[in-house]
Each structure stands twice: as structure tokens, then as C-alpha cells.
Design a protein around this motif. Structure first.
Motif, PDB file in Angstrom:
ATOM      1  N   LEU A 143       0.820  -1.207   0.000  1.00 25.24           N
ATOM      2  CA  LEU A 143       0.000   0.000   0.000  1.00 25.24           C
ATOM      3  C   LEU A 143       0.861   1.268   0.000  1.00 25.24           C
ATOM      4  O   LEU A 143       0.492   2.269  -0.622  1.00 25.24           O
ATOM      5  CB  LEU A 143      -0.948  -0.001   1.199  1.00 25.24           C
ATOM      6  CG  LEU A 143      -2.060  -1.058   1.163  1.00 25.24           C
ATOM      7  CD1 LEU A 143      -2.875  -1.017   2.449  1.00 25.24           C
ATOM      8  CD2 LEU A 143      -2.972  -0.853  -0.041  1.00 25.24           C
ATOM      9  N   LYS A 146       1.908   3.135  -3.151  1.00 26.92           N
ATOM     10  CA  LYS A 146       0.918   4.012  -3.780  1.00 26.92           C
ATOM     11  C   LYS A 146       0.292   3.397  -5.040  1.00 26.92           C
ATOM     12  O   LYS A 146      -0.267   4.106  -5.878  1.00 26.92           O
ATOM     13  CB  LYS A 146       1.515   5.380  -4.130  1.00 26.92           C
ATOM     14  CG  LYS A 146       2.115   6.120  -2.944  1.00 26.92           C
ATOM     15  CD  LYS A 146       1.090   6.344  -1.835  1.00 26.92           C
ATOM     16  CE  LYS A 146       1.696   7.081  -0.636  1.00 26.92           C
ATOM     17  NZ  LYS A 146       0.742   7.257   0.482  1.00 26.92           N
ATOM     18  N   CYS A 148      -2.355   1.822  -5.113  1.00 26.42           N
ATOM     19  CA  CYS A 148      -3.808   1.982  -4.993  1.00 26.42           C
ATOM     20  C   CYS A 148      -4.243   3.445  -4.961  1.00 26.42           C
ATOM     21  O   CYS A 148      -5.400   3.747  -4.656  1.00 26.42           O
ATOM     22  CB  CYS A 148      -4.319   1.287  -3.729  1.00 26.42           C
ATOM     23  SG  CYS A 148      -4.179  -0.503  -3.773  1.00 26.42           S
ATOM     24  N   SER A 175      -2.172   4.478   1.883  1.00 27.23           N
ATOM     25  CA  SER A 175      -2.280   4.110   0.471  1.00 27.23           C
ATOM     26  C   SER A 175      -2.508   5.266  -0.496  1.00 27.23           C
ATOM     27  O   SER A 175      -2.185   5.165  -1.676  1.00 27.23           O
ATOM     28  CB  SER A 175      -3.426   3.108   0.282  1.00 27.23           C
ATOM     29  OG  SER A 175      -4.682   3.741   0.535  1.00 27.23           O
ATOM     30  N   CYS A 177      -5.439   6.128  -1.386  1.00 24.02           N
ATOM     31  CA  CYS A 177      -6.565   5.672  -2.202  1.00 24.02           C
ATOM     32  C   CYS A 177      -7.699   6.706  -2.203  1.00 24.02           C
ATOM     33  O   CYS A 177      -7.711   7.639  -1.403  1.00 24.02           O
ATOM     34  CB  CYS A 177      -7.092   4.335  -1.685  1.00 24.02           C
ATOM     35  SG  CYS A 177      -7.837   4.443  -0.040  1.00 24.02           S
TER      36      CYS A 177
END
Length: 209
Positions: A143, A146, A148, A175, A177
Motif C-alpha cells: 500500500l 501508492k 492503490c 495508500s 486511495c
């Protein structure tokens, strides 16, 4: 006039009957919210000796791997990826947990053998066991790459008493996200039971992107 009312009543009854069929049909059909989305299932799972309330057991597949495969069977056209580290963790459960605790204390993440290419996927299921109240180190390493960033993450977590442990929030923090949905949480000692199948199906049917 009586004939008109009879026809009107008959029409109303027929309309209600047709409407009833339509409603019943709609209630019986569940729309898969993930349909049309490209879904990747990424996880880390420790094979070897696994903790069980009845004593440590040795199993071919780790608990998180069992759940990952079950999720994959429920989501059409999903792609499954298993994270692997360059230096394997000890097979013995007590040795592994002691090693992990030391690595967590030092803030030392493992080197992954490779990182899945998920650029073309919309929704990423990320699976991890709970290690000392945190996500596993291989998942954290993935995660933090990066990979995601800007995507939707759906956590699935196996544990033996610690529950979700705030891992969903931790995944969002590290992450980058777009958002993290509610976590699927299953006890490790129950992954091979039918109850876990039911939990997975119920969880997937309730997903809201």
C-alpha cells in the motif's frame, strides 16, 4: 353502466396482478454493484503453522488466502494476486510472531518479490491477517507503494479475537486511495466453515461504492 364498472374492476385486478409479479421479480433479483467494474483481489497470507484456539495447526493455505479465494469465486472476472516477500517468514507460528513484532518495532517493511500491476482496475480488495493489532507488513509495504492511489479499496481481514483493529483507516492513511469501504472481518478459525461463505455473500451484496 354496470358493465363498465365490471370491466374497470377487472382491469384494476389484472393491473395489480401484473404489478405484483413485477415487484416479486425485482425483489428476487439482486443487482451486483461490482458488475462492470474491474476488480483485483490482493492479499498476503502466512502459510505454515497458524494459530487456532485449540492449538497451533499446520495448513497448506493461510486463513487470508482461503477468504481471498472464496471472494474471487463470488466476483465474476476478478483477478487474484498473492503478495510474496523475498525473504520468507518463519513457518513456526511463535517464531513468526516474535519476528514480526521485532520488525514492527523497528518500522522495517519487507521487500516484495514483485508488485501487482493494478493500473487498469477500479476496485481493489486488500486482504490481510491481523499482526499485533495491525495489518501485515507485506500489505503495508504494498500500500505504501501508492499502487492503490485514487482507487477504491475493500479490506478483508482475518483475526483470532482482535477484530478489525482499525486496519481500514490505516489502509486509507498509507495508500493514498480514493476511499476505503467497510471491512469484511472473519475469524481465522472459521474460514473453512459455511458461515464464512454466508458472511462473504452477505458482505458483497451490501457493498455500496
Amino acid at each position: 353502466m354496470k358493465g363498465f364498472f365490471k370491466k374497470l374492476i377487472s382491469f384494476c385486478i389484472a393491473s395489480l396482478f401484473v404489478l405484483g409479479i413485477a415487484v416479486s421479480k425485482n425483489e428476487g433479483e439482486k443487482t451486483n454493484i461490482l458488475e462492470g467494474k474491474k476488480v483485483a483481489i490482493i492479499y498476503f497470507s502466512h502459510n505454515g503453522e497458524t494459530y487456532n484456539p485449540d492449538g497451533n495447526i499446520v495448513q497448506e493455505k493461510g486463513n487470508t488466502e482461503v477468504i481471498a479465494e472464496k471472494i474471487s469465486k463470488e466476483i465474476k472476472d476478478s483477478k487474484i494476486f498473492k503478495l510474496k516477500v523475498k525473504n520468507d517468514y518463519p513457518k513456526d507460528y511463535d517464531e513468526m510472531t516474535s519476528y514480526v513484532k521485532d520488525q514492527q518495532t523497528k518500522g522495517k517493511l519487507p521487500v516484495l518479490q514483485d508488485s501487482p500491476d493494478i493500473a487498469g482496475y477500479d476496485v481493489i480488495f486488500v486482504g490481510t491477517p491481523v499482526w499485533w493489532g495491525k495489518m501485515s507488513l507485506p500489505v503495508e509495504a504494498f500500500l505504501k507503494s501508492k499502487a492503490c492511489k485514487g482507487k477504491i479499496i475493500v479490506p478483508f481481514i482475518t483475526h483470532e479475537g482482535s477484530g478489525e483493529s482499525g486496519i481500514g483507516d490505516s489502509m486509507k492513511e498509507v495508500s493514498g486511495c480514493k476511499k476505503v469501504l467497510k471491512s469484511l472481518v472473519i475469524k481465522g478459525s472459521e474460514v473453512n466453515k459455511e458461515s464464512s461463505d454466508e458472511s462473504i455473500k452477505s458482505f458483497l451484496s451490501d457493498i455500496k461504492l
